[in-house]
Design a protein around this motif. Sequence first.
Motif, PDB file in Angstrom:
ATOM      1  N   LEU A  65       0.819  -1.212   0.000  1.00  0.00           N
ATOM      2  CA  LEU A  65       0.000   0.000   0.000  1.00  0.00           C
ATOM      3  C   LEU A  65       0.853   1.262   0.000  1.00  0.00           C
ATOM      4  O   LEU A  65       0.526   2.246  -0.671  1.00  0.00           O
ATOM      5  N   ILE A  66       1.960   1.241   0.745  1.00  0.00           N
ATOM      6  CA  ILE A  66       2.873   2.384   0.738  1.00  0.00           C
ATOM      7  C   ILE A  66       3.454   2.573  -0.659  1.00  0.00           C
ATOM      8  O   ILE A  66       3.516   3.702  -1.179  1.00  0.00           O
ATOM      9  N   GLY A  67       3.878   1.490  -1.294  1.00  0.00           N
ATOM     10  CA  GLY A  67       4.426   1.579  -2.646  1.00  0.00           C
ATOM     11  C   GLY A  67       3.407   2.084  -3.644  1.00  0.00           C
ATOM     12  O   GLY A  67       3.723   2.893  -4.524  1.00  0.00           O
ATOM     13  N   SER A  68       2.158   1.623  -3.523  1.00  0.00           N
ATOM     14  CA  SER A  68       1.113   2.096  -4.435  1.00  0.00           C
ATOM     15  C   SER A  68       0.841   3.583  -4.230  1.00  0.00           C
ATOM     16  O   SER A  68       0.673   4.326  -5.198  1.00  0.00           O
ATOM     17  N   GLY A  69       0.802   4.020  -2.980  1.00  0.00           N
ATOM     18  CA  GLY A  69       0.581   5.443  -2.701  1.00  0.00           C
ATOM     19  C   GLY A  69       1.705   6.316  -3.226  1.00  0.00           C
ATOM     20  O   GLY A  69       1.464   7.370  -3.836  1.00  0.00           O
ATOM     21  N   VAL A  70       2.929   5.880  -3.016  1.00  0.00           N
ATOM     22  CA  VAL A  70       4.072   6.633  -3.538  1.00  0.00           C
ATOM     23  C   VAL A  70       4.047   6.632  -5.068  1.00  0.00           C
ATOM     24  O   VAL A  70       4.355   7.644  -5.710  1.00  0.00           O
ATOM     25  N   GLY A  71       3.627   5.516  -5.670  1.00  0.00           N
ATOM     26  CA  GLY A  71       3.520   5.438  -7.124  1.00  0.00           C
ATOM     27  C   GLY A  71       2.489   6.406  -7.669  1.00  0.00           C
ATOM     28  O   GLY A  71       2.722   7.058  -8.697  1.00  0.00           O
ATOM     29  N   ILE A  72       1.351   6.525  -7.005  1.00  0.00           N
ATOM     30  CA  ILE A  72       0.327   7.488  -7.440  1.00  0.00           C
ATOM     31  C   ILE A  72       0.864   8.910  -7.334  1.00  0.00           C
ATOM     32  O   ILE A  72       0.675   9.735  -8.234  1.00  0.00           O
ATOM     33  N   PHE A  73       1.563   9.204  -6.244  1.00  0.00           N
ATOM     34  CA  PHE A  73       2.120  10.540  -6.055  1.00  0.00           C
ATOM     35  C   PHE A  73       3.170  10.865  -7.121  1.00  0.00           C
ATOM     36  O   PHE A  73       3.155  11.952  -7.708  1.00  0.00           O
ATOM     37  N   ILE A  74       4.062   9.928  -7.392  1.00  0.00           N
ATOM     38  CA  ILE A  74       5.096  10.160  -8.404  1.00  0.00           C
ATOM     39  C   ILE A  74       4.472  10.302  -9.790  1.00  0.00           C
ATOM     40  O   ILE A  74       4.876  11.162 -10.585  1.00  0.00           O
ATOM     41  N   ALA A  75       3.455   9.480 -10.089  1.00  0.00           N
ATOM     42  CA  ALA A  75       2.776   9.593 -11.381  1.00  0.00           C
ATOM     43  C   ALA A  75       2.083  10.938 -11.509  1.00  0.00           C
ATOM     44  O   ALA A  75       2.091  11.544 -12.595  1.00  0.00           O
ATOM     45  N   LEU A  76       1.496  11.432 -10.425  1.00  0.00           N
ATOM     46  CA  LEU A  76       0.873  12.755 -10.451  1.00  0.00           C
ATOM     47  C   LEU A  76       1.907  13.833 -10.734  1.00  0.00           C
ATOM     48  O   LEU A  76       1.672  14.735 -11.543  1.00  0.00           O
ATOM     49  N   LEU A  77       3.064  13.745 -10.081  1.00  0.00           N
ATOM     50  CA  LEU A  77       4.123  14.718 -10.335  1.00  0.00           C
ATOM     51  C   LEU A  77       4.616  14.652 -11.782  1.00  0.00           C
ATOM     52  O   LEU A  77       4.837  15.694 -12.418  1.00  0.00           O
ATOM     53  N   ILE A  78       4.789  13.445 -12.300  1.00  0.00           N
ATOM     54  CA  ILE A  78       5.281  13.296 -13.669  1.00  0.00           C
ATOM     55  C   ILE A  78       4.296  13.859 -14.679  1.00  0.00           C
ATOM     56  O   ILE A  78       4.674  14.578 -15.606  1.00  0.00           O
ATOM     57  N   THR A  79       3.000  13.557 -14.491  1.00  0.00           N
ATOM     58  CA  THR A  79       2.015  14.054 -15.454  1.00  0.00           C
ATOM     59  C   THR A  79       1.773  15.550 -15.321  1.00  0.00           C
ATOM     60  O   THR A  79       1.394  16.196 -16.284  1.00  0.00           O
ATOM     61  N   THR A  80       2.000  16.103 -14.137  1.00  0.00           N
ATOM     62  CA  THR A  80       1.809  17.544 -13.950  1.00  0.00           C
ATOM     63  C   THR A  80       2.926  18.339 -14.607  1.00  0.00           C
ATOM     64  O   THR A  80       2.676  19.360 -15.251  1.00  0.00           O
ATOM     65  N   TYR A  81       4.154  17.888 -14.454  1.00  0.00           N
ATOM     66  CA  TYR A  81       5.293  18.674 -14.908  1.00  0.00           C
ATOM     67  C   TYR A  81       5.876  18.232 -16.241  1.00  0.00           C
ATOM     68  O   TYR A  81       6.869  18.791 -16.696  1.00  0.00           O
ATOM     69  N   THR A  82       5.292  17.228 -16.870  1.00  0.00           N
ATOM     70  CA  THR A  82       5.728  16.816 -18.209  1.00  0.00           C
ATOM     71  C   THR A  82       4.506  16.699 -19.106  1.00  0.00           C
ATOM     72  O   THR A  82       3.366  16.834 -18.654  1.00  0.00           O
ATOM     73  N   SER A  83       4.747  16.438 -20.372  1.00  0.00           N
ATOM     74  CA  SER A  83       3.627  16.302 -21.311  1.00  0.00           C
ATOM     75  C   SER A  83       3.382  14.835 -21.670  1.00  0.00           C
ATOM     76  O   SER A  83       2.859  14.529 -22.732  1.00  0.00           O
ATOM     77  N   LEU A  84       3.740  13.928 -20.769  1.00  0.00           N
ATOM     78  CA  LEU A  84       3.535  12.507 -21.023  1.00  0.00           C
ATOM     79  C   LEU A  84       2.057  12.151 -20.896  1.00  0.00           C
ATOM     80  O   LEU A  84       1.288  12.812 -20.194  1.00  0.00           O
TER      81      LEU A  84
END
Length: 115
Positions: A65-84
């Motif tokens: 669950l910790i890994g999934s939560g961190v994954g959601i957070f990192i994916a949010l950061l990546i999609t916010t600051y890049t055009s992926l």
Amino acid sequence: MDDKILIPISFFLMIFGIVYLVYSTRNRERLALIEKGVDASIFIQGKGNGVPAWKIFVVNLAFLLIGSGVGIFIALLITTYTSLNDGAVYPSIIFIMAGIGLLTGFKTAKDLDKD
């Protein structure tokens, strides 16, 4: 017969077949050992030794669950600051971080068993 009913029936039959195969194979193995005169204490070997299974399950679930939560957070950061593309980033990062979490949970559970 409707095609939609075949899926639950086949799923039930698959689960029943797996459970039947496990129990019948275990029974045959035990009967063969008893016929050879092996002590019956090997069937209860390992009970009470080591860490209880529920503690290992909780540790692995927590790291998942910790890994999934961190994954959601990192994916949010990546999609916010890049055009992926959001559709590709979210599942991939979540699965990668969940896998890292499970690997960490496995290593932690292995360390619990040493104590």
